[in-house]
Design an enzyme around this catalytic site. Structure first.
Site, mmCIF file in Angstrom:
data_model
loop_
_atom_site.group_PDB
_atom_site.id
_atom_site.type_symbol
_atom_site.label_atom_id
_atom_site.label_comp_id
_atom_site.label_asym_id
_atom_site.label_seq_id
_atom_site.Cartn_x
_atom_site.Cartn_y
_atom_site.Cartn_z
ATOM 1 N N SER A 1 1.458 -9.684 -0.935
ATOM 2 C CA SER A 1 1.182 -8.248 -0.838
ATOM 3 C C SER A 1 1.385 -7.657 0.543
ATOM 4 O O SER A 1 1.651 -6.469 0.678
ATOM 5 C CB SER A 1 -0.245 -7.971 -1.314
ATOM 6 O OG SER A 1 -1.161 -8.747 -0.580
ATOM 7 N N GLU B 1 -9.550 6.431 2.946
ATOM 8 C CA GLU B 1 -10.381 5.396 3.548
ATOM 9 C C GLU B 1 -9.474 4.205 3.823
ATOM 10 O O GLU B 1 -8.394 4.095 3.250
ATOM 11 C CB GLU B 1 -11.489 4.970 2.568
ATOM 12 C CG GLU B 1 -11.085 3.901 1.545
ATOM 13 C CD GLU B 1 -9.995 4.329 0.563
ATOM 14 O OE1 GLU B 1 -9.862 5.550 0.330
ATOM 15 O OE2 GLU B 1 -9.267 3.461 0.062
ATOM 16 N N LYS C 1 0.810 -1.219 0.000
ATOM 17 C CA LYS C 1 0.000 0.000 0.000
ATOM 18 C C LYS C 1 0.841 1.267 0.000
ATOM 19 O O LYS C 1 0.431 2.300 -0.531
ATOM 20 C CB LYS C 1 -0.931 -0.001 1.213
ATOM 21 C CG LYS C 1 -2.029 -1.051 1.155
ATOM 22 C CD LYS C 1 -3.056 -0.700 0.111
ATOM 23 C CE LYS C 1 -4.233 -1.666 0.118
ATOM 24 N NZ LYS C 1 -5.148 -1.414 -1.007
#
Lengths: 262, 401
Positions: B381, B114, B92
């Site tokens: 991830s 968010e 991220k």
């Protein structure tokens, strides 16, 4: 002709020296069967046209009051289809023009062509789609044109002059001038630039310019109407109907009347 | 096949994507598009982005040959792209960093975001601290319950976390609130969206920032194996790690791409987040894409053990990849993901995030069907630290791991 009906109603109001008052109600808040009576009530109170909200699971342009009303309507099982059915069924009982306010997804799910046809059959004269900017409106405009349903465009305080001109030129029915940078719901005050913005929009279009978002008091209705052709009032009407405080509605509508009784 | 070039200038990926937002946001979306275009063509911006990726995020991340996992499953060789080793523990931050640098470039001082699992919220709060930006994060109340540690982490980093109780109190509702907040504060605030979703230019921009994953992988793979991998696997909620991994391979037609969605309690139970497998095309959060929705066009709640995959939409470019059949999309259930998590933990000493565990679990199906001289790269991830408590509950407490 749906579009023409909207234009005529506005002309009639304005020619009397009155301003236009469009109340917003969430279709199916209180059950779908309550809808015809709510429309009749608002017509009798002197509304020029009715904006009917279609409940949606993800209403990003709406504040808490209309979100809550939408959830109540969804809990009643209300959908775009049931609203159109109810309007079709009761079409002969009303003369006031109807404008639907719906997010795009329920229309897309219904089928765009089928939706435009159903609008015509239900006596819906125009639609407002808050998540459909100029760049994407080609998705709906051919079908809406086929059935003469007005696509009412929204102008925003953040829009550039160039965009405002385009929006004002393309709009049908009326120009919805969003008067806050934010979601729907009551506001204590408006930014100073709102009056300039409304006056500017008036010079850009022949269609009526109606101020909406955040309008909840008769003083605000009067103040804003000075600079444009009238107002849309949403959250306040939704709350008054839901809380059974219908007496609060009359003064709002009266504030748009030339020969105002009060 | 001619070189892939999407989206078009209006932000459409084939028939998907676009900009379905209120007019109030359109000027900001257009400003962002122009600012991003200039930045992406400015070598100074790229240099700055690469500097922070290297010195702050800790890139490049290793491409690791998972020998014991390969033996355990039998079949193709398995390589893990270790995005879990990034600062803040997931991919991220690649996107959050890129967008935060862009925020500064646009002269805005405030950021809204968010978050679902909290990974994007933590990444955003982190880069905001790094660059001195004010940060507010919307998070569903159900997710706040599931990810307490990440909430505290964001607060430590100076962000304000706002609980969202509307709807199911998960990621979709957090996006709604973040969008509403952005509409009201658009003049001084940038919305750092956390996945390849939302109105144009977000899906393209987030893809580009995340493409460092696939670009590195391609190079690293060529160094150890020569040529290209035969298959690439990644999990998909909104789909940003998958898009970052897939995009650099899109023109390499010999590379099979597999996207793994959350099958929740099972597709037939109706409680899942398998948007591409089970959804219908619609419009949500500014984009046209596959959605979980009912017959009336009401968007349904997604269900997954993993908060990061719990989203009823998916990036529009994934919808396009489905349509042109460039990527194969499958789903993995909660239980299979838990097994995948246990498998990787024991075989390799790596506890993956529950999201990434879906991709690992899919390997159990894919690897044995491929010969031993072929290779699969999996995007790992994120790391599983944030999920340990949820996994413990799901497995029935201590002694059941």
């Amino acid at each position: 002709m749906p579009k023409a009906k909207l234009d005529q109603a506005f002309e009639q109001t304005l020619s009397k020296g009155d301003k236009i008052f469009v109340p917003y109600i969430m279709a199916g808040d209180g059950g779908i069967d309550a809808l015809p009576e709510q429309i009749k009530f608002l017509q009798e109170q002197g509304a020029t046209a009715i904006e009917l909200g279609i409940p949606f699971s993800d209403p990003v342009a709406d504040g808490p009051t209309i979100q809550a009303a939408g959830l109540r309507a969804l809990a009643e099982g209300v959908s775009l289809r049931s609203v159109l059915d109810k309007l079709t069924e009761t079409k002969q009982d009303r003369s006031i023009p109807i404008v639907l306010m719906t997010y795009l997804n329920p229309i897309y799910s219904y089928g765009i062509e089928a939706f435009a046809l159903s609008c015509q059959q239900a006596g819906v004269d125009g639609i407002i789609v808050p998540d459909l900017p100029l760049e994407e409106e080609g998705l709906l405009t051919p079908s809406l044109a086929d059935y003469q349903i007005a696509l009412i465009r929204l102008a925003a305080l953040t829009s550039s002059n160039q965009r405002l001109k385009k929006i004002a030129t393309q709009t049908e029915g009326f120009l919805y001038a969003v008067t806050v940078t934010g979601t729907t719901g009551e506001r204590a005050a408006f930014a100073d630039k709102v009056t300039i913005y409304l006056e500017q929009l008036k010079t850009m279009t022949d269609k009526p310019v109606l101020a909406g978002f955040g309008v909840s008091k008769p003083e605000q209705v009067r103040a804003l109407s000075k600079y444009c052709d009238g107002v849309v009032v949403g959250s306040k009407i939704v709350a008054s109907l839901h809380e059974n405080k219908r007496a609060e509605i009359k003064p709002l509508i009266q504030a748009t009347k030339n020969r105002s009784a009060n | 096949m001619s070189a892939y070039q999407q989206p078009n200038e209006t932000g459409h990926f084939g028939s998907f994507g676009g900009r379905f937002v209120p007019e109030t946001l359109m000027p900001a979306v257009i400003e962002l598009e122009q600012a991003y275009k200039q930045a992406s063509e400015d070598p100074e911006f790229q240099k700055e982005f690469n500097y922070y990726l290297k010195k702050y995020v800790g890139r490049e991340t290793p491409l690791y040959f998972a020998e014991r996992l390969t033996k355990a499953l039998g079949g193709a060789k398995i390589y893990l792209k270790r995005e879990d080793l990034n600062h803040t523990g997931a991919h991220k931050i690649n996107n959050a960093l890129g967008q935060a640098l862009l925020t500064v470039r646009m002269g805005k001082q405030k950021v809204v975001a968010e978050t679902g699992a909290g990974q994007h919220g933590v990444a955003t709060a982190t880069v905001c601290a790094l660059l001195g930006l004010e940060c507010i994060v919307f998070m569903g109340e159900e997710d706040i319950r599931r990810q307490k540690l990440n909430v505290f982490r964001m607060e430590l980093l100076g962000a304000k976390v706002v609980s969202v109780s509307q709807g199911s109190g998960t990621l979709k509702d957090a996006v709604n609130e973040a969008l509403r907040y952005w509409v009201a504060h658009v003049e001084d605030t940038h919305y750092i969206i956390g996945s390849v979703v939302g109105p144009h230019p977000f899906p393209k921009m987030v893809r580009d920032f995340q493409s460092v994953i696939g670009t590195e992988t391609k190079q690293q793979f060529a160094e150890v194996e020569a040529g290209l991998p035969d298959a690439v696997v990644a999990c998909i909620g909104g789909g940003s790690n998958a898009m970052g991994m897939f995009y650099p391979f899109v023109n390499a037609s010999t590379v099979k791409l597999y996207g793994v969605e959350a099958g929740g309690s099972g597709i037939d139970t109706g409680k899942h987040a398998a948007t591409l497998t089970e959804g219908k095309v619609g419009i949500l959060h500014g984009t046209m894409t596959y959605l979980l929705q009912d017959q009336e066009g009401q968007v349904e709640e997604a269900h997954s053990i993993s908060a990061g995959l719990d989203y009823p939409g998916v990036g529009p470019e994934h919808s396009h990849f489905k349509e042109i059949k460039r990527v194969n999309y499958h789903s993995i259930t909660d239980n299979e993901a838990l097994e995948g998590l246990k498998l990787l933990s024991r075989a390799e000493g790596i506890i993956p995030a529950l999201e990434s565990a879906h991709a690992i679990a899919y390997l159990e199906k894919l690897a044995p069907t491929m010969p031993a001289d072929q290779s699969i790269v999996v995007c790992l991830s994120g790391r599983g630290d944030k999920d340990v408590e949820a996994v413990k509950d799901a497995l029935g407490g201590e002694g059941n791991a």
